[in-house]
Design a protein around this motif. Structure first.
Motif: not given
Lengths: 677, 516
Positions: B490-504
């Motif tokens: 959760g704390l380091f979620s921003s890279p994951i959400i960035d990836l999800a953003d790009q991919w979706s």
């Protein structure tokens, strides 16, 4: 080097987590070694970083991760270390390490040892993060984190009621300050749209954009936070009570590091404070008052740790008044020297308490010099330093504060607080040597049949000696006054060097008698330095005569206090009891700590308590609880009903799916399709 | 639209990850038959783990690609990678937490106070079925046309039906499997029926071509062709069943309760992830032009699902049933991501990426919670609330892990579940669905009751002297890793959400450009 910056706080954090998880079961007493080793690594890295910054004269920054990406509110967790941070890193990790070593001996055999050695590195981590933060929000998080560690460690002996009360008091009083700090940060974000400190878009570069009222409000709110953490009047009452914690905690948290967080905050946000003369005036007045008040209280207290605690309050007052008169470097210098000698005083006091079987009352001591020589000589060094006797650490920094206030731009307040500071210096020497003479000299007032005073073990005396060295010598980094190694190192943080050079150019040109370019150069100086028209950001150069005469004045004041203490408590030429009788009123005020606790109790605690009881008995139980319980009961009843829908029969389930489908199709086909149009 | 056959050979390299899982499953079948008994269990577990982790590595090498093969029926785009990774994480976690279960079987406390093995489980078949189900779910994530999508869903589901009945001597297991199977068939029929309607109207099975066809048919009067709308609604019902959305959720409590606990952990994540993958493929990719219709529909279903799941969970004293209702509630939260889709979605639209992140978060915390039950159940206890009495004093670390999972499911900052909810709420607010955002918050508050009840029982009640669960290394390690992930991701979620953003974002942009 920048890549390793994150290791400095991380290693103590890891140690803390490991000790917290496995301390009770696996590690046991080895927790102490683990935590100490972790802080030692941190210390080593801090030294490397400080040397690196000293060589390159440039700040180090490291980007860790984006913490809150939410529209305009984009907060990153970055580490930033400039010269000011480097000084703080050194202070925190050095004192932290020595206190850890000392605690191995002091806490030996304590059943909750692992808890102690889990919280202590957690504190070191939080404090290091606080000084490494490059924006207000991250700083605030660790501001709260050090407060939490302080709370946990004050109530370390949680079976003692007074310790719990002291911990709660510290927490609650700090709440007032932290609320101010929090509001201040919100104001900062509201005004500047960012909480970052540095860079083109950072708050500090753009102070000029805000109106003067706004800046004053922000500065005062931030200062409210600093007042809570650095225990300035009127939020000072928690610090003496915080001495309920183990003595190493008092040394590390409530003398050397955490309580200086407020000083650090104001120094860090200097450009905000510089923009508001009102704020500076208030900072200086509060600092001066705290310095004086705490010194008077320290004169009559009988608990060895309380005397040292009030001395801490008083010295924090010195730092604050230095901040308020724009003597930034002097304030941080005093922070550094104070961290060492006050840490030593506390550890020495702890050694005395340890050797006296947990006796803290100085009336039951006396003549301890021959029993604990190491403790005595190191304590004496710290006392001399605290009293400001040349050439020990405290002299250089205190003298610089007094002089800095006298010649500052903020007059007449500067000269008033300067005089208060001199009077307090006299009192400081008096109470410090009252303590030395009563504890270590004179008649042995304890019962030799019961108490056998003894010197502490090597693991405790070693840190005393280790701290005594900087206590004696560290002042020399600030010598000669205003031009020491320390000043050259820290200067770039507080004074715009380019602007200073431009000013110098103006001066040279003006000397040559050509007014026109001088004007241009002055504009250049203004542009480089921001909007401060009167050049308050430039250090005032005291003349040699001023330096010498103030050196003499503060020495006379300190020696005067020392001699008076000697006359009263060593020679017995003047009877302290008689003095107390003669000045009954004054004695009572001092002994009862200016009645602040009683005042707060009557004005705040009691009314709050009775209104809380009203809110609890009437509003809470009869209204809110009834509502909440009603909702909860209703939900539970609904839940029981709905539960019965799950009949267990497949046919029912299939029917439900089919019905759901029919409803969906029916509604949608009627409402959204062209079927019935 | 004529018969446009693509005669070029399919690019099999794009399907590497899926093929690895498939081959692994076949190898498992043979290994089950031929590996000698002594190394049997370790070999099979090893093959499974190597297969899934190898597939995950193959997937990672594919990230950033945006390609299709088999005439568009198989896609290797960002969505495939992200969803398949989630599915593989769930697969690895399932293998890790079920290992000791498979070795020891399900044990029950007999009337004489001794433990005896009630159900032994054949490890080979277990792993093979998990393998097929994972393969099916990955196929859904990579589906480019309706047929592949349907085959993937069915493959995944059929394997799960059998897994549910694995504790075959326990009646509840067989009963749950039977219900799951019958209702599953019912829902599959509806789903398939919906697909035929869509095919009938648009004349294509290909998702992008369906989108292209629909983009040109909007009459502009705000009303939709009833045949198309019927197809859409049938799809919603079919997918809603697979997701366990109210009112199509009835199979969930019985099946979750009856299935062996590691299977419950698996089926609470993988088929659900597959269902959401199908939903994204079907609605966001193919039926995007109808998004005004389906977003409202999903929003209403999300509301009902959240409220129902959380309210009924309160009444459960069986922890597995409680978690079944909790998983229904979480389906509701995830559906909000779908409902928050704004038509003509852009890369900035946070809805689909919030949905993807939520599934990821849900994978860790939910499998973690079931792993703790598995841990307790090793010794015949663990299903009921009372079995958690005083766990904090007998197994403190497990209690800490369970507390983390419960707090995360509840959405306490700074745990993973908090960030997942946060992103979904932001997406809902961005899409002007303030009422839905408020519902999430209120529903989470209600959920505090049943999540914290477990924590309270663990910490405040006295242990009642039942036989202690024995620590098993693999399982304890798995719980530890899941707990740490719940704490830190959760704390380091921003890279994951960035990836999800790009991919979706890549998905929707690709969908539109292909449609033009």
């Amino acid at each position: 080097m920048a890549d390793l910056l994150f290791l400095i706080p991380l290693i103590p954090l890891v140690a803390s987590a490991v000790v917290l998880l496995f301390g009770r079961t696996v590690l046991g007493d080895r927790s102490a070694i683990l935590s100490t080793a972790a802080v030692a690594v941190s210390w080593l890295l801090s030294v490397v970083v400080a040397v690196d910054i000293y060589r390159s004269e440039e700040a180090i920054a490291q980007t860790l991760f984006r913490w809150i990406p939410s529209g305009d509110f984009d907060v990153r967790v970055n580490l930033y270390a400039d010269q000011l941070t480097a000084v703080m890193l050194l202070v925190v990790s050095t004192v932290g390490l020595l206190v850890h070593v000392y605690s191995i001996g002091y806490m030996r055999g304590d059943p909750g040892l692992y808890r102690f050695f889990a919280y202590l590195p957690l504190f070191v981590f939080s404090m290091l993060m606080l000084v490494l933060a490059d924006n207000f929000l991250v700083m605030y998080v660790f501001w709260e984190a050090v407060g939490l560690c302080s709370y946990l460690l004050i109530s370390y002996y949680f079976r003692r009621r007074s310790a719990n009360n002291a911990a709660k008091k510290a927490f609650i009083v700090n709440r007032v300050g932290d609320l101010g700090f929090g509001l201040g940060i919100m104001f900062v974000f509201w005004t500047f749209g960012t909480v970052n400190f540095f860079g083109e878009t950072g708050v500090f570069e753009r102070v000029g954009e805000a109106g003067s009222t706004t800046i004053t409000v922000i500065a005062l709110l931030l200062f409210l936070g600093a007042m809570g953490k650095s225990a300035q009047f009127p939020l000072h009452t928690w610090l003496p009570d915080a001495m309920e914690g183990p003595t190493p905690v008092s040394a590390l948290i409530h003398a050397a590091t955490m309580v200086t967080a407020g000083i650090y905050l104001v120094a860090r946000a200097q450009s905000i404070f510089l923009a508001s003369e009102t704020a500076m005036l208030i900072v200086a007045s509060i600092g001066a008052f705290t310095a004086f008040m705490a010194a008077t209280i320290a004169l009559t207290q009988n608990d060895i740790k309380r005397v040292v605690a009030y001395s801490t309050l008083s010295q924090l007052g010195y730092m604050t008044l230095a901040l308020g008169t724009g003597a930034w470097m002097a304030a941080i210098f005093h922070l550094v020297t104070h961290a060492f000698f006050k840490g030593l005083l506390f550890l020495g006091a702890g050694s005395v308490i340890h050797g006296m079987h947990d006796q803290q009352d100085i009336r039951a001591m006396g003549g301890l010099k021959k029993y604990m020589p190491v403790t005595y000589w190191t304590f004496l060094a710290a006392a001399l330093a605290n009293a400001g006797i040349i050439p020990l650490a405290g002299y250089w920094s205190k003298d610089e504060i007094i002089l800095g206030a006298w010649i500052s731009d903020y007059q007449p307040i500067g000269q008033i607080v300067s005089i208060v500071a001199i009077v307090s210096a006299f009192l400081t020497a008096l109470y410090m040597f009252r303590l030395v003479f009563v504890v270590f000299h004179g008649r042995e007032r304890f019962d030799p049949a019961v108490v056998h005073p003894h010197e502490s073990p090597r693991v405790m005396t070693l840190p005393l000696v280790a701290l005594a060295i900087p206590t004696v010598l560290i002042g020399f980094i600030g010598a000669p006054p205003e031009h020491g190694l320390y000043h050259r190192f820290v200067e770039p943080v507080f004074y715009d060097v380019e602007a200073e050079e431009a000013e110098a150019a103006t001066y040279v040109v003006a000397q040559e008698g050509d007014p026109a370019p001088a004007g241009e150069a002055a504009t250049a100086a203004d542009a480089a330095g921001g909007d401060h028209s009167d050049g308050a950001y430039l250090p005032h150069e005291p003349s040699t005569a001023q330096i010498v005469s103030f050196g003499v004045i503060s020495t006379v004041a300190a020696v005067g206090g020392l001699v008076l203490a000697w006359l009263i408590y060593f020679r017995g030429a003047i009877s302290p009891v008689e003095l107390g009788q003669r000045f009954r009123r004054l004695y009572d005020i001092s002994y009862h700590k200016w009645y602040f606790d009683e005042l707060y109790d009557g004005l705040i605690v009691r009314p709050l308590r009775s209104s809380a009881i009203f809110l609890w008995r009437v509003v809470d139980i009869d209204v809110i609880d009834a509502m909440v319980n009603g909702v909860a009961g209703g939900l539970a009843a609904v839940s029981q009903r709905l539960r019965q829908v799950q009949t267990g029969l497949v046919a029912n389930y299939a029917l439900a799916i089919a019905l759901g489908m029919v409803v969906l199709v029916g509604v949608y086909l009627t409402a959204f399709s062209s079927l019935f149009r | 639209m004529g018969l446009d056959l693509d005669l070029t050979a399919p690019d099999l390299t794009l399907a590497w990850p899926q093929l690895i899982v498939f081959v692994m499953t076949v190898v498992l079948l043979f290994a089950d038959a031929f590996v000698p008994k002594a190394q049997h269990f370790a070999t099979l577990t090893g093959i499974s783990l190597v297969g899934y982790i190898g597939a995950a590595f193959a997937l990672v090498t594919q990230s950033g690609q945006n390609a299709a093969t088999f005439d568009g029926a198989f896609r290797a785009d960002g969505l495939t990678v992200f969803l398949s990774l989630i599915i593989l994480v769930a697969a690895v976690a399932t293998v890790v937490i079920s290992a000791s279960y498979l070795q020891n079987g399900e044990q029950q406390l007999g009337s004489d106070g001794r433990l005896r093995i009630a159900n032994s489980v054949p490890a080979g078949e277990f792993y093979v079925l998990i393998g097929f189900s994972v393969f099916g779910a990955m196929l859904v994530a990579a589906a480019g046309n309706l047929i592949v999508l349907y085959i993937g869903i069915e493959l995944s589901a059929l394997a799960t039906y059998v897994l549910t009945a694995f504790a075959k001597r326990r009646l509840t297991s067989v009963e749950g499997a039977m219900k799951y199977f019958l209702l599953g068939l019912f829902a599959s029929a509806i789903l398939l029926y919906g697909m035929t309607w869509i095919y009938g109207v648009t004349g294509s099975m290909d998702l992008d071509r369906i989108a292209a066809h629909l983009a040109g048919t909007d009459a502009g009067d705000g009303f939709t062709d009833p045949a198309l709308l019927l197809g859409l609604l049938l799809l919603v019902v079919g997918i809603g069943f697979k997701m366990a959305a109210v009112p199509f959720h009835f199979w969930t409590p019985d099946a979750y309760d009856g299935a062996p606990t590691p299977v419950t952990a698996f089926m609470s994540v993988v088929p659900k992830a597959a269902a959401f993958a199908a939903a994204i493929r079907l609605f966001v990719q193919a039926l995007e032009p109808l998004s005004d219709q389906w977003t409202t529909l999903w929003a209403v279903l999300a509301l009902v699902t959240m409220v129902f799941g959380n309210v009924v969970a309160i009444a459960q004293r069986n922890v597995k049933r409680m978690l079944a209702y909790s998983s229904i509630a979480h389906t509701g939260y995830i559906m909000v991501g779908l409902a928050a889709y704004t038509s003509g979605g852009t890369i900035d639209d946070p809805s689909i990426s919030s949905l993807l992140f939520y599934i990821l978060a849900y994978t860790f915390m939910n499998i973690g919670a079931f792993a703790v039950i598995t841990y307790l159940q090793q010794r015949g206890v663990g299903m009921m609330l009372e079995d958690f009495n005083g766990l904090a004093s007998t197994r403190p670390l497990i209690a800490v892990a369970m507390t983390l999972f419960m707090a995360s499911l509840m959405g306490v900052p700074p745990l993973l579940g908090f960030y997942a909810k946060y992103y979904v709420i932001v997406a809902a607010i961005d899409a002007d669905l303030l009422w839905l955002a408020v519902t999430i918050v209120v529903a989470s508050a209600v959920s505090a009751f049943f999540y914290l009840r477990i924590v309270a029982v663990m910490y405040f009640n006295q242990p009642d002297g039942r036989p202690l669960a024995l620590p098993t290394r693999l399982l304890s390690g798995g719980i530890g890793v899941l707990a740490v992930a719940t704490l830190l991701l959760g704390l380091f979620s921003s890279p994951i959400i960035d990836l999800a953003d790009q991919w979706s974002g890549a998905l929707t942009v690709l969908g539109r450009t292909a449609g033009q």
